[in-house]
Design a protein around this motif. Sequence first.
Motif, PDB file in Angstrom:
ATOM      1  N   GLU A  17      45.371   9.776  51.063  1.00 12.99           N
ATOM      2  CA  GLU A  17      44.994  10.297  49.744  1.00 12.99           C
ATOM      3  C   GLU A  17      45.527   9.396  48.633  1.00 12.99           C
ATOM      4  OE1 GLU A  17      46.173  14.397  49.387  1.00 12.99           O
ATOM      5  OE2 GLU A  17      45.109  14.940  51.209  1.00 12.99           O
ATOM      6  N   ASP A  18      46.757   8.935  48.770  1.00 14.89           N
ATOM      7  CA  ASP A  18      47.345   8.045  47.763  1.00 14.89           C
ATOM      8  C   ASP A  18      46.582   6.732  47.678  1.00 14.89           C
ATOM      9  OD1 ASP A  18      49.235   9.974  47.191  1.00 14.89           O
ATOM     10  OD2 ASP A  18      50.869   8.963  48.246  1.00 14.89           O
ATOM     11  N   PHE A  19      46.250   6.145  48.834  1.00 14.41           N
ATOM     12  CA  PHE A  19      45.489   4.895  48.835  1.00 14.41           C
ATOM     13  C   PHE A  19      44.128   5.093  48.172  1.00 14.41           C
ATOM     14  CE2 PHE A  19      47.591   2.547  52.676  1.00 14.41           C
ATOM     15  CZ  PHE A  19      48.703   2.301  51.910  1.00 14.41           C
ATOM     16  N   LYS A  20      43.471   6.213  48.475  1.00 20.72           N
ATOM     17  CA  LYS A  20      42.162   6.486  47.869  1.00 20.72           C
ATOM     18  C   LYS A  20      42.298   6.613  46.353  1.00 20.72           C
ATOM     19  CE  LYS A  20      38.222   9.536  48.129  1.00 20.72           C
ATOM     20  NZ  LYS A  20      37.153   9.247  49.047  1.00 20.72           N
ATOM     21  N   LEU A  21      43.339   7.304  45.908  1.00 17.65           N
ATOM     22  CA  LEU A  21      43.582   7.456  44.477  1.00 17.65           C
ATOM     23  C   LEU A  21      43.839   6.103  43.822  1.00 17.65           C
ATOM     24  CD1 LEU A  21      43.911   9.385  42.091  1.00 17.65           C
ATOM     25  CD2 LEU A  21      46.325   9.586  42.695  1.00 17.65           C
ATOM     26  N   TRP A  22      44.631   5.254  44.472  1.00 12.70           N
ATOM     27  CA  TRP A  22      44.896   3.919  43.922  1.00 12.70           C
ATOM     28  C   TRP A  22      43.602   3.132  43.794  1.00 12.70           C
ATOM     29  CZ3 TRP A  22      49.588   2.670  47.553  1.00 12.70           C
ATOM     30  CH2 TRP A  22      50.713   3.366  47.099  1.00 12.70           C
ATOM     31  N   GLU A  23      42.719   3.241  44.804  1.00 16.83           N
ATOM     32  CA  GLU A  23      41.433   2.547  44.738  1.00 16.83           C
ATOM     33  C   GLU A  23      40.606   3.046  43.562  1.00 16.83           C
ATOM     34  OE1 GLU A  23      40.817   1.698  49.514  1.00 16.83           O
ATOM     35  OE2 GLU A  23      39.711   3.308  48.568  1.00 16.83           O
ATOM     36  N   GLU A  24      40.606   4.362  43.341  1.00 19.31           N
ATOM     37  CA  GLU A  24      39.808   4.944  42.258  1.00 19.31           C
ATOM     38  C   GLU A  24      40.379   4.619  40.885  1.00 19.31           C
ATOM     39  OE1 GLU A  24      39.748   9.097  43.221  1.00 19.31           O
ATOM     40  OE2 GLU A  24      38.345   8.822  44.885  1.00 19.31           O
ATOM     41  N   MET A  25      41.688   4.559  40.774  1.00 19.17           N
ATOM     42  CA  MET A  25      42.338   4.394  39.477  1.00 19.17           C
ATOM     43  C   MET A  25      42.501   2.934  39.051  1.00 19.17           C
ATOM     44  SD  MET A  25      42.691   7.477  38.540  1.00 19.17           S
ATOM     45  CE  MET A  25      43.741   7.334  37.127  1.00 19.17           C
ATOM     46  N   SER A  26      42.436   2.015  39.989  1.00 24.07           N
ATOM     47  CA  SER A  26      42.658   0.617  39.649  1.00 24.07           C
ATOM     48  C   SER A  26      41.353  -0.170  39.707  1.00 24.07           C
ATOM     49  CB  SER A  26      43.669  -0.008  40.622  1.00 24.07           C
ATOM     50  OG  SER A  26      43.823  -1.383  40.324  1.00 24.07           O
ATOM     51  N   PRO A  27      40.973  -0.779  38.592  1.00 24.44           N
ATOM     52  CA  PRO A  27      39.743  -1.573  38.597  1.00 24.44           C
ATOM     53  C   PRO A  27      39.865  -2.847  39.439  1.00 24.44           C
ATOM     54  CG  PRO A  27      40.868  -1.800  36.496  1.00 24.44           C
ATOM     55  CD  PRO A  27      41.615  -0.756  37.279  1.00 24.44           C
ATOM     56  N   ASP A  28      41.080  -3.223  39.785  1.00 24.37           N
ATOM     57  CA  ASP A  28      41.302  -4.441  40.562  1.00 24.37           C
ATOM     58  C   ASP A  28      41.225  -4.209  42.073  1.00 24.37           C
ATOM     59  OD1 ASP A  28      41.708  -5.838  38.211  1.00 24.37           O
ATOM     60  OD2 ASP A  28      43.877  -5.541  38.253  1.00 24.37           O
ATOM     61  N   ILE A  29      41.149  -2.954  42.495  1.00 18.58           N
ATOM     62  CA  ILE A  29      41.119  -2.639  43.926  1.00 18.58           C
ATOM     63  C   ILE A  29      39.747  -2.079  44.275  1.00 18.58           C
ATOM     64  CG2 ILE A  29      42.125  -1.277  45.787  1.00 18.58           C
ATOM     65  CD1 ILE A  29      44.737  -1.189  44.209  1.00 18.58           C
ATOM     66  N   ASP A  30      39.063  -2.727  45.203  1.00 19.37           N
ATOM     67  CA  ASP A  30      37.732  -2.284  45.625  1.00 19.37           C
ATOM     68  C   ASP A  30      37.838  -1.038  46.498  1.00 19.37           C
ATOM     69  OD1 ASP A  30      36.551  -4.467  44.372  1.00 19.37           O
ATOM     70  OD2 ASP A  30      36.680  -5.720  46.173  1.00 19.37           O
ATOM     71  N   GLU A  31      36.803  -0.199  46.442  1.00 21.30           N
ATOM     72  CA  GLU A  31      36.741   0.974  47.300  1.00 21.30           C
ATOM     73  C   GLU A  31      36.729   0.523  48.763  1.00 21.30           C
ATOM     74  OE1 GLU A  31      33.788   4.677  48.264  1.00 21.30           O
ATOM     75  OE2 GLU A  31      33.719   3.780  46.267  1.00 21.30           O
ATOM     76  N   GLY A  32      37.526   1.164  49.583  1.00 20.35           N
ATOM     77  CA  GLY A  32      37.618   0.805  50.991  1.00 20.35           C
ATOM     78  C   GLY A  32      38.572  -0.342  51.270  1.00 20.35           C
ATOM     79  N   TYR A  33      39.318  -0.767  50.257  1.00 21.60           N
ATOM     80  CA  TYR A  33      40.250  -1.882  50.419  1.00 21.60           C
ATOM     81  C   TYR A  33      41.303  -1.579  51.486  1.00 21.60           C
ATOM     82  CZ  TYR A  33      43.834  -5.326  49.313  1.00 21.60           C
ATOM     83  OH  TYR A  33      44.767  -6.329  49.402  1.00 21.60           O
ATOM     84  N   PHE A  34      41.866  -0.367  51.448  1.00 29.92           N
ATOM     85  CA  PHE A  34      42.892   0.014  52.409  1.00 29.92           C
ATOM     86  C   PHE A  34      42.237   0.548  53.672  1.00 29.92           C
ATOM     87  CE2 PHE A  34      44.960   0.665  48.234  1.00 29.92           C
ATOM     88  CZ  PHE A  34      46.005  -0.243  48.369  1.00 29.92           C
ATOM     89  N   ASP A  35      42.712   0.078  54.826  1.00 28.82           N
ATOM     90  CA  ASP A  35      42.173   0.561  56.092  1.00 28.82           C
ATOM     91  C   ASP A  35      43.283   1.247  56.900  1.00 28.82           C
ATOM     92  OD1 ASP A  35      43.724  -1.518  57.143  1.00 28.82           O
ATOM     93  OD2 ASP A  35      42.006  -2.788  57.600  1.00 28.82           O
ATOM     94  N   GLU A  36      42.963   1.657  58.111  1.00 33.37           N
ATOM     95  CA  GLU A  36      43.926   2.383  58.939  1.00 33.37           C
ATOM     96  C   GLU A  36      45.143   1.529  59.298  1.00 33.37           C
ATOM     97  OE1 GLU A  36      44.248   5.684  59.759  1.00 33.37           O
ATOM     98  OE2 GLU A  36      42.720   5.759  58.213  1.00 33.37           O
ATOM     99  N   GLU A  37      44.967   0.231  59.393  1.00 26.98           N
ATOM    100  CA  GLU A  37      46.105  -0.656  59.652  1.00 26.98           C
ATOM    101  C   GLU A  37      47.085  -0.591  58.477  1.00 26.98           C
ATOM    102  OE1 GLU A  37      46.941  -5.378  60.330  1.00 26.98           O
ATOM    103  OE2 GLU A  37      45.112  -4.522  61.186  1.00 26.98           O
ATOM    104  N   ASP A  38      46.556  -0.544  57.258  1.00 23.37           N
ATOM    105  CA  ASP A  38      47.404  -0.403  56.075  1.00 23.37           C
ATOM    106  C   ASP A  38      48.126   0.940  56.076  1.00 23.37           C
ATOM    107  OD1 ASP A  38      46.664  -2.908  54.845  1.00 23.37           O
ATOM    108  OD2 ASP A  38      44.768  -1.965  54.286  1.00 23.37           O
ATOM    109  N   VAL A  39      47.408   1.995  56.471  1.00 21.49           N
ATOM    110  CA  VAL A  39      48.005   3.330  56.534  1.00 21.49           C
ATOM    111  C   VAL A  39      49.174   3.326  57.524  1.00 21.49           C
ATOM    112  CG1 VAL A  39      47.611   5.737  57.222  1.00 21.49           C
ATOM    113  CG2 VAL A  39      45.902   4.544  55.841  1.00 21.49           C
ATOM    114  N   GLN A  40      48.951   2.788  58.710  1.00 16.94           N
ATOM    115  CA  GLN A  40      50.002   2.765  59.729  1.00 16.94           C
ATOM    116  C   GLN A  40      51.175   1.888  59.309  1.00 16.94           C
ATOM    117  OE1 GLN A  40      50.217   4.725  62.467  1.00 16.94           O
ATOM    118  NE2 GLN A  40      48.384   5.680  61.627  1.00 16.94           N
ATOM    119  N   SER A  41      50.873   0.774  58.691  1.00 16.25           N
ATOM    120  CA  SER A  41      51.926  -0.121  58.234  1.00 16.25           C
ATOM    121  C   SER A  41      52.799   0.555  57.175  1.00 16.25           C
ATOM    122  CB  SER A  41      51.309  -1.401  57.667  1.00 16.25           C
ATOM    123  OG  SER A  41      52.309  -2.261  57.180  1.00 16.25           O
ATOM    124  N   TYR A  42      52.162   1.222  56.223  1.00 16.76           N
ATOM    125  CA  TYR A  42      52.907   1.907  55.169  1.00 16.76           C
ATOM    126  C   TYR A  42      53.672   3.103  55.736  1.00 16.76           C
ATOM    127  CZ  TYR A  42      53.999   3.535  50.470  1.00 16.76           C
ATOM    128  OH  TYR A  42      54.658   3.930  49.331  1.00 16.76           O
TER     129      TYR A  42
END
Length: 66
Positions: A17-42
Amino acid sequence: MDTIVIKRSELIEQIREDFKLWEEMSPDIDEGYFDEEDVQSYLNFLIERYHDEWIVIDDIQEGGDV
């Protein structure tokens, strides 16, 4: 300091949810930028970072998903 007990599945869902919010709120981050590997890493980062403050209950079947 009180220890916080949290389910692994809840933590993963919050990260997603946080990653999705960051994607929506930041014009520099494309939708779908974060994937499951990023989720697991974080997730692993947070568990290591807060290992003295959190007890994480693994409520996910091995090889399964939330």
